[in-house]
Every structure is written in structure tokens, then in C-alpha cells.
Design a protein around this motif. Sequence first.
Motif, PDB file in Angstrom:
ATOM      1  N   HIS A 197       0.833  -1.207   0.000  1.00  0.00           N
ATOM      2  CA  HIS A 197       0.000   0.000   0.000  1.00  0.00           C
ATOM      3  C   HIS A 197       0.868   1.258   0.000  1.00  0.00           C
ATOM      4  N   ASP A 198       1.946   1.247   0.785  1.00  0.00           N
ATOM      5  CA  ASP A 198       2.842   2.405   0.829  1.00  0.00           C
ATOM      6  C   ASP A 198       3.546   2.613  -0.507  1.00  0.00           C
ATOM      7  N   LEU A 199       3.958   1.521  -1.152  1.00  0.00           N
ATOM      8  CA  LEU A 199       4.621   1.650  -2.459  1.00  0.00           C
ATOM      9  C   LEU A 199       3.666   2.200  -3.504  1.00  0.00           C
ATOM     10  N   ASP A 200       2.396   1.801  -3.404  1.00  0.00           N
ATOM     11  CA  ASP A 200       1.403   2.293  -4.368  1.00  0.00           C
ATOM     12  C   ASP A 200       1.223   3.805  -4.277  1.00  0.00           C
ATOM     13  N   LYS A 201       1.529   4.373  -3.104  1.00  0.00           N
ATOM     14  CA  LYS A 201       1.371   5.819  -2.921  1.00  0.00           C
ATOM     15  C   LYS A 201       2.582   6.608  -3.413  1.00  0.00           C
ATOM     16  N   LEU A 202       3.690   5.915  -3.667  1.00  0.00           N
ATOM     17  CA  LEU A 202       4.894   6.597  -4.134  1.00  0.00           C
ATOM     18  C   LEU A 202       4.760   6.976  -5.606  1.00  0.00           C
ATOM     19  N   PRO A 203       5.476   8.016  -6.046  1.00  0.00           N
ATOM     20  CA  PRO A 203       5.426   8.379  -7.466  1.00  0.00           C
ATOM     21  C   PRO A 203       6.092   7.293  -8.298  1.00  0.00           C
ATOM     22  N   PRO A 204       5.684   7.140  -9.551  1.00  0.00           N
ATOM     23  CA  PRO A 204       6.319   6.137 -10.419  1.00  0.00           C
ATOM     24  C   PRO A 204       7.805   6.417 -10.576  1.00  0.00           C
ATOM     25  N   LYS A 205       8.559   5.345 -10.672  1.00  0.00           N
ATOM     26  CA  LYS A 205       9.998   5.488 -10.931  1.00  0.00           C
ATOM     27  C   LYS A 205      10.202   5.767 -12.411  1.00  0.00           C
ATOM     28  N   LEU A 206      11.032   6.758 -12.692  1.00  0.00           N
ATOM     29  CA  LEU A 206      11.315   7.110 -14.086  1.00  0.00           C
ATOM     30  C   LEU A 206      12.478   6.273 -14.593  1.00  0.00           C
ATOM     31  N   ILE A 207      12.439   5.956 -15.887  1.00  0.00           N
ATOM     32  CA  ILE A 207      13.533   5.195 -16.486  1.00  0.00           C
ATOM     33  C   ILE A 207      14.765   6.074 -16.525  1.00  0.00           C
ATOM     34  N   VAL A 208      15.867   5.565 -16.046  1.00  0.00           N
ATOM     35  CA  VAL A 208      17.095   6.336 -15.942  1.00  0.00           C
ATOM     36  C   VAL A 208      17.989   6.036 -17.129  1.00  0.00           C
ATOM     37  N   GLY A 209      18.612   7.040 -17.704  1.00  0.00           N
ATOM     38  CA  GLY A 209      19.542   6.786 -18.800  1.00  0.00           C
ATOM     39  C   GLY A 209      19.848   8.035 -19.581  1.00  0.00           C
ATOM     40  N   GLU A 210      20.351   7.866 -20.808  1.00  0.00           N
ATOM     41  CA  GLU A 210      20.686   8.981 -21.679  1.00  0.00           C
ATOM     42  C   GLU A 210      19.419   9.511 -22.326  1.00  0.00           C
ATOM     43  N   GLU A 211      19.569  10.580 -23.121  1.00  0.00           N
ATOM     44  CA  GLU A 211      18.431  11.109 -23.859  1.00  0.00           C
ATOM     45  C   GLU A 211      17.965  10.072 -24.881  1.00  0.00           C
ATOM     46  N   GLU A 212      16.670   9.789 -24.895  1.00  0.00           N
ATOM     47  CA  GLU A 212      16.123   8.813 -25.822  1.00  0.00           C
ATOM     48  C   GLU A 212      14.863   9.380 -26.463  1.00  0.00           C
ATOM     49  N   LYS A 213      14.583   8.892 -27.651  1.00  0.00           N
ATOM     50  CA  LYS A 213      13.340   9.275 -28.308  1.00  0.00           C
ATOM     51  C   LYS A 213      12.203   8.454 -27.740  1.00  0.00           C
ATOM     52  N   GLN A 214      11.085   9.117 -27.480  1.00  0.00           N
ATOM     53  CA  GLN A 214       9.919   8.431 -26.958  1.00  0.00           C
ATOM     54  C   GLN A 214       8.720   8.748 -27.835  1.00  0.00           C
ATOM     55  N   GLU A 215       7.765   7.829 -27.770  1.00  0.00           N
ATOM     56  CA  GLU A 215       6.507   8.073 -28.473  1.00  0.00           C
ATOM     57  C   GLU A 215       5.717   9.094 -27.676  1.00  0.00           C
ATOM     58  N   ASN A 216       6.017  10.370 -27.892  1.00  0.00           N
ATOM     59  CA  ASN A 216       5.404  11.432 -27.110  1.00  0.00           C
ATOM     60  C   ASN A 216       4.972  12.539 -28.059  1.00  0.00           C
ATOM     61  N   GLY A 217       3.690  12.507 -28.467  1.00  0.00           N
ATOM     62  CA  GLY A 217       3.220  13.497 -29.419  1.00  0.00           C
ATOM     63  C   GLY A 217       3.866  13.254 -30.768  1.00  0.00           C
ATOM     64  N   GLY A 218       4.690  14.236 -31.205  1.00  0.00           N
ATOM     65  CA  GLY A 218       5.348  14.143 -32.504  1.00  0.00           C
ATOM     66  C   GLY A 218       6.670  13.430 -32.433  1.00  0.00           C
ATOM     67  N   GLY A 219       6.908  12.651 -31.388  1.00  0.00           N
ATOM     68  CA  GLY A 219       8.169  11.921 -31.286  1.00  0.00           C
ATOM     69  C   GLY A 219       9.313  12.821 -30.876  1.00  0.00           C
ATOM     70  N   ALA A 220       9.030  13.799 -30.044  1.00  0.00           N
ATOM     71  CA  ALA A 220      10.068  14.737 -29.623  1.00  0.00           C
ATOM     72  C   ALA A 220      11.088  14.044 -28.736  1.00  0.00           C
ATOM     73  N   LEU A 221      12.291  14.610 -28.709  1.00  0.00           N
ATOM     74  CA  LEU A 221      13.357  14.079 -27.872  1.00  0.00           C
ATOM     75  C   LEU A 221      13.119  14.500 -26.426  1.00  0.00           C
ATOM     76  N   VAL A 222      13.013  13.536 -25.549  1.00  0.00           N
ATOM     77  CA  VAL A 222      12.740  13.816 -24.145  1.00  0.00           C
ATOM     78  C   VAL A 222      13.957  13.432 -23.321  1.00  0.00           C
ATOM     79  N   LYS A 223      14.392  14.296 -22.428  1.00  0.00           N
ATOM     80  CA  LYS A 223      15.541  14.006 -21.578  1.00  0.00           C
ATOM     81  C   LYS A 223      15.078  13.263 -20.323  1.00  0.00           C
ATOM     82  N   ARG A 224      15.624  12.040 -20.155  1.00  0.00           N
ATOM     83  CA  ARG A 224      15.303  11.257 -18.971  1.00  0.00           C
ATOM     84  C   ARG A 224      16.076  11.800 -17.772  1.00  0.00           C
ATOM     85  N   LYS A 225      15.529  11.605 -16.605  1.00  0.00           N
ATOM     86  CA  LYS A 225      16.188  12.092 -15.400  1.00  0.00           C
ATOM     87  C   LYS A 225      17.350  11.186 -15.006  1.00  0.00           C
ATOM     88  N   SER A 226      18.352  11.797 -14.401  1.00  0.00           N
ATOM     89  CA  SER A 226      19.505  11.033 -13.930  1.00  0.00           C
ATOM     90  C   SER A 226      19.159  10.276 -12.658  1.00  0.00           C
TER      91      SER A 226
END
Length: 502
Positions: free
Chosen positions: A443-472
Amino acid sequence: MALPKPASESDLSVLSTSASRYVRDSLPRYKMPDNSIPKEAAYQIIHDELLLDFKPKLNLASFVTTLMEPESDKLIMESINKNYVDMDEYPVTTELHNRCVNMIAHLFNAPLGDSEDAIGVGTVGSSEAIMLAGLAFKRKWQNKRKAQGKPYANPNIVTGANVQVCWEKFARYFEVELKEVKVREGYYVMDPAKAVEMVDENTICVAAILGSTYNGEFEDVKLLNDLLLEKNNQTGWDTPIHVDAASGGFIAPFIYPELEWDFRLPLVRSINVSGHKYGLVYAGIGWIIWRTKQDLPEELIFRIKYLGAEQSTFTLNFSKGSSQIIAQYYNLIRLGQEGYRNIMENCHENAMVLKEGLERTGRFNIVSKDHGVPVVAFSLKKKNGGHDEFEVSEMLRRFGWIVPAYPMPADAEHITVLRVVIRAEFSRTLAERLVQDITNVLHDLDKLPPKLIVGEEEKQENGGGALVKRKSDLETQRDITTYWKNYVVAQKAIKRQKVAAS
């Protein structure tokens, strides 16, 4: 009237450790101090620091016994100053050791005559026992190869990838190639057919595990024996089997008596078992039993005369305490087959209680088996928000539980599991409480924010396929820490409001 003499600081420390300078000043940590301190102060300092350890009873990572009866504790303390290697000086202790060897050999169905003594020895644990068994296999294989005029420089041993690290130690320390049968998702133990395929003329033995460290499952020793017999007949080899029964050796005879895994099988030449696991003794005792005298090469046995009389020894250690040997003998005669059977049945039933409780949450896949060592291994069906088994393990520490999380062996590393070892001192009440605490953690884990994928800048399927910077890593950790702090502050505020309202 004479005035009382002022007490020195040392005198005061005897009267009250808390009033002395020893609780005020820091003692050296890595160098021996120049001066002595009172025994009371030394005890209190060490005692207080050890309070920071977790409770052994709640350490569900370990197979090792953490609770014995007061009478066995008393015997341990009465014999703690006896060095077992001094057999001439402590002949009764030696006799108790030999009784243990014979009792365990009969438990494993060794083919002994009415007046024949079993061949075996007590060790510090199963790691030493496995080293001794491996050395015996290696020497026997070398002797046979020398007699045949064949090369003997490249011995190997076949095991599953799920073996305990002591097998890797044996292979590396004693220069034996370790040939591992990989596991796969859904089948986490050694496949006997694949193991036999890997056997060649340089194989000194095949090691089967009666109770995998990863999920408690018994390997199919009977099938391995049958397949290996067939291959030996075809090739003219005589490849034997060793059974690592560190965990299962004190379980199978009592609750699975019809299971053929021991000396009833002709190719099983030696078996090790941990007295400090389900033998129900504190850490520091294991046993290795050979099928016959011929399975232990004579040249590995040393005979010494400088302790008062000639005596034989085949161990990696020399000096060793007698306490655990005596405690093992106490358990064997105190519990008998009836007592061990009742305890192992209780462990199995409590494992089923825990398993069923976890299944009711709907959040876990059970990867352990009902048939085997009483272990419950389980993995998350879905990692909500990217939160995984390692976080469940870490958060359970808040409740005092030690539940390890780890990846499965080679070729199944993508599967991560949590494992709970059910020991004799683990009650149904504790099993039910653990399920409740795991549910609270979810239950406590469910209340935490989602973990973001960590890594270099990658292209994601986000609207027009813009380059999104992942968090360190650091940015992600800061986000989680900030969220958790805010959550704790909010919970405290709610509690204060409730107190004020009451």
C-alpha cells in the motif's frame, strides 16, 4: 571519625558504568587501546552496540537455527572450553561425535552391517563438508586415471547454476572445472537430463541439491541416478553422485520418507547436511557421510601422535569447539524421529499459511514448490510504478523483518524474487503478521510516485516523437526522497489532528 576515602573513577565505574568516563569517551575502533577498562564497562559498551543488530528470529534470509532449548544452551556453555581435536583428553565427546555420525548415516539409509561403523565426520558447516567430499571424489578419480595411464590434470564437476557459492569455492580453490547446467524461467533447479549430457570422462561427480538455496526445491536425484547409470553402462565410466542436502537432509527423512534421494540410490557416494540448519543447532556444525570406507581415499586421512595418542583426522580445520557437536547429539536423542517429524511438519504448514496469505493479495507469483524445504519464494506480478522486490525488501526492515530480494541464477536472471525461510522458531502468528506487514508495504509503495527510467536522452513516443531528456539517478532519487518526506510530514499532521480532536 575517619572521612570516607574518595572513590577513584575506576571504582565508580564498577558501581555504575553509566557514571564512568567509559560511556562518555570514544574507544579506539581499529587499534587495541593502551589501557585496560573495567569488565562491566567493556560488557556494557559491547552489549549496547550489539542492540543495533536486527533480531535473529526475524532474519528470514537465513536457514541457520537461532533458538534452542535452555537445556541445550546449558550443555553448550558447559563444553565451550573443550577443543574437539583433543580426542584423547575428551574421549566421551569423541564418542558422542561418532554416535551422531552413525545416527545420521542410518537416517540416510547407508548400507551398514549390524556392527559396522559409519564413515563420516563433523565439520564447521556444509561448506567444509563439501570441500572434503569434493577432495575425496577428485583423489579417487585421479587414482583411477593414473592406474589406467590416462591424463588426470583436468577434472570437472557438474552442478546446476543454482548451487550455493561453496561449490564455486571448491572448484576455484582445488582447481576443478565447474560445469553448470543453466536454469530457465519456471524451472529453477538442475535438469537431470542436461546434467548427464555434460558428463564426460573427466567428471569426478555430479552434485545434486536437496533443497535449492533459491527456492527450496528438491532436485530429482532418483532420475539423475537412473540416467547416469545408463550413461555409465554405455561408456564404461563410473561417474558418482554427491547429494548436497545442507537444507533438506533433516527434512526429507521425516516428511518425505518414500522419496529416494539418499544411499538407497547406488550412485550416491556421499551426502552432506548442515546440523545448524534443520538439524536445529546454532551456527557452526555440519556433517559429511560417505557410503562406504572405500569412498574415502586412505591417503586423505592424517594420523597424528602429538596430542597424547595416535588419532585420525580428515578435516580442513584442526582446532574446533565441541559445543555444537554435543548440541547436535542432544537434539538427536531429545527429539528423536517423532520430534523432528513434528517440527518439520509445523514448518511446512506455516510455509503454506504464508504462501496462501501472499496469494490472497493477488500481487505475487509463487516460485517455490510445496514439496521441498519450507521456503516461500515469490515475485511481484506487476511492478506498479516501477517499484520492485528490492524496495519491498528494504521497506520490510521498518517492521524488523529481514527478507532478501535477489535475481535467479544464470539464464533466469530477469526474474527477481523475495524469499522467506520458515525455521522451527517461526510460528503461525508470525506468518500471519508478515503477510499483514507485506500488505502494508505494498500500500505504501502504491502511494509513491512512479519510478522514471534512468539513462541517456532517448526518443519516446510522445506526441510528434520529440526528444525527451530522462532524469539522472541523482535527480530521480531526489524526487523520491522529496515525495517521501512530504508523505511522512503529512502523516504526522494527520496524527496530530486526530490527537487534538480527541
